[in-house]
Design an enzyme around this catalytic site. Structure first.
Site, PDB file in Angstrom:
ATOM      1  CD  GLU A 210      -2.986  -1.175   2.251  1.00 14.84           C
ATOM      2  OE1 GLU A 210      -2.914  -0.293   3.137  1.00 14.84           O
ATOM      3  OE2 GLU A 210      -3.856  -2.057   2.247  1.00 14.84           O
ATOM      4  CD  GLU A 330      -3.616  -6.206   3.551  1.00 11.64           C
ATOM      5  OE1 GLU A 330      -4.567  -5.441   3.851  1.00 11.64           O
ATOM      6  OE2 GLU A 330      -2.437  -5.967   3.819  1.00 11.64           O
TER       7      GLU A 330
END
EC number: 3.2.1.4
Length: 406
Positions: A210, A330
């Site tokens: 991220e 995720e």
């Protein structure tokens, strides 16, 4: 089971117990702790057959079966994240349990639970920046050893293991920060790659997690400039790993776009840093957002919501159709006392992913109740599953997957 395997298991139990002693909570009286103690006691009888090999000397020269990323990903079923653990941003070995509601140190008995529950992928998020001990970016050897010990729990269990850099507050994709960030990315990954270069194809490196403009207005949406800089970060990661020797020249690597975002503009901006068949796209997608991730959102799943099918259609258009595999690194749905709806959502998610042979890795942060992001599935203290119906769904889809037959 051969003596070498038994020896590795006992050594892991001994090392695990020593870490528990150093950073565990004496109030814990878990099944995992008791099993670890029993393993240590039993190891005395087998001492003549085993060696206490330092973890740094394990898997130094495994035989790698060179395979394309597409073929490797095809062997994966479902995945599970060891969340809020090695990625916690404290200091020292104690940071492993600093974010956990119960201070249970990771042990092999937790990882033993994964295959029987339909998981053959273990993702180990790791934060490294808070374990750098000098201005040369040297990683604390004790932290590196502990990470490797946990990697071994997965590798020795036959799992595919994804190892990454996670909550790294030090990289910020801006022109003013780019050169310094690339220098540190190279330094950190050079050490990780060197330590793990002897592992076979079951170990996968994921360069960034991220990456985004932390704390700024476009933090989650991104800018064209930031997307381009992240492509440069990924190039530095790949080049560093490839230059490290051992099996890393043929290792499959995961490439992440801006914020690991599932938004089309962020996915389409990803530039592969090398011309090879050893790269995998990483994306995170908690969908539908209001149901899955928004703590103030709905607890009702709408099967007519288009967010899930649209995600996989976009992934197919941009990557799968071009022979580039994808892993959803995720995903998950928060516990809102709505298990039946969560099961329905999980069924739709895994079914949509299966159409394109995309493995999905559940984010398990060990949190189950309260006002936060409660994605916990595994009761790490008692070695049980909190939500058996969700686990049955994973098992069902794993059994349907051709990879399971293999």
């Amino acid at each position: 089971m051969n003596s070498k395997k038994i020896g590795a298991m006992i050594a892991a139990a001994v090392l695990s117990l020593s870490v528990m002693t150093a950073c565990g909570n004496k109030e814990d009286s878990s099944k995992a702790d008791k099993k670890s103690s029993t393993a240590v006691e039993n190891s005395a009888a087998d001492e003549s057959e085993t060696e206490n090999v330092p973890v740094s000397q394990t898997h130094t020269n495994d035989t790698m079966t060179v395979t394309s990323a597409k073929d490797l990903v095809a062997k994966m079923t479902n995945g599970w994240n060891l969340g809020n653990t090695m990625d916690a941003t404290g200091e020292g070995l104690g940071s492993e349990v600093s974010w956990l509601p119960l201070k249970v140190t990771t042990n092999k008995y937790m990882i033993d639970m994964l295959p029987e529950a339909g998981f053959n992928v273990l993702r180990i998020p790791v934060s490294w920046g808070n374990h750098i001990i000098d201005d040369k970016y040297t990683i604390d050897p004790a932290w590196m050893d502990r990470v490797q010990e946990i990697v071994n729990y997965g590798i020795d269990n036959g799992l595919y293991v994804i190892l990454n850099t996670h909550h790294e507050e030090w990289y910020m994709p801006k022109p003013s920060e780019k050169d310094g960030d690339i220098e540190e990315i190279k330094a950190v990954w050079a050490q990780i790659a060197d330590r793990f270069k002897g592992y076979d194809e079951h170990l996968i490196f994921e360069g960034l997690n991220e990456p985004r403009l932390r704390g700024e207005g476009a933090e989650w949406t991104g800018t064209s400039e930031a997307r381009e800089i992240i492509n440069e970060y990924e190039k530095a990661f790949v080049e560093t790993v490839r230059a490290s020797g051992g099996n890393n020249g043929d290792r499959c690597l995961m490439i992440t776009g801006y914020a690991a975002s599932s938004a089309y503009n962020n996915l389409s901006a990803i530039e592969l840093p090398e011309d090879s068949d050893k790269l995998i796209i990483s994306v995170h997608a908690y969908l539908p957002y209001s149901f899955a991730l928004d703590t103030k959102g709905t607890d009702k799943y709408d099967p007519e919501d288009t967010a899930i099918p649209e995600l996989f259609e976009h992934l197919n258009e941009l990557f799968i159709s071009k022979g580039i595999p994808v892993i959803v690194g995720e995903f998950g749905t928060m516990n809102k006392e709505n298990t039946e709806d969560r099961v329905k959502c999980l069924e739709d998610y895994l079914a949509a992913a299966a159409k394109y042979d995309i493995p999905c890795v559940w984010w398990d942060n060990y949190a189950r109740i309260g006002n936060g992001e409660n994605f916990g599935l595994m009761n790490r203290a008692d070695l049980e599953w909190y939500f058996p119906d969700l686990i049955e769904t994973f098992k069902t889809y794993a059994e349907k997957d051709p990879a399971s037959a293999e």
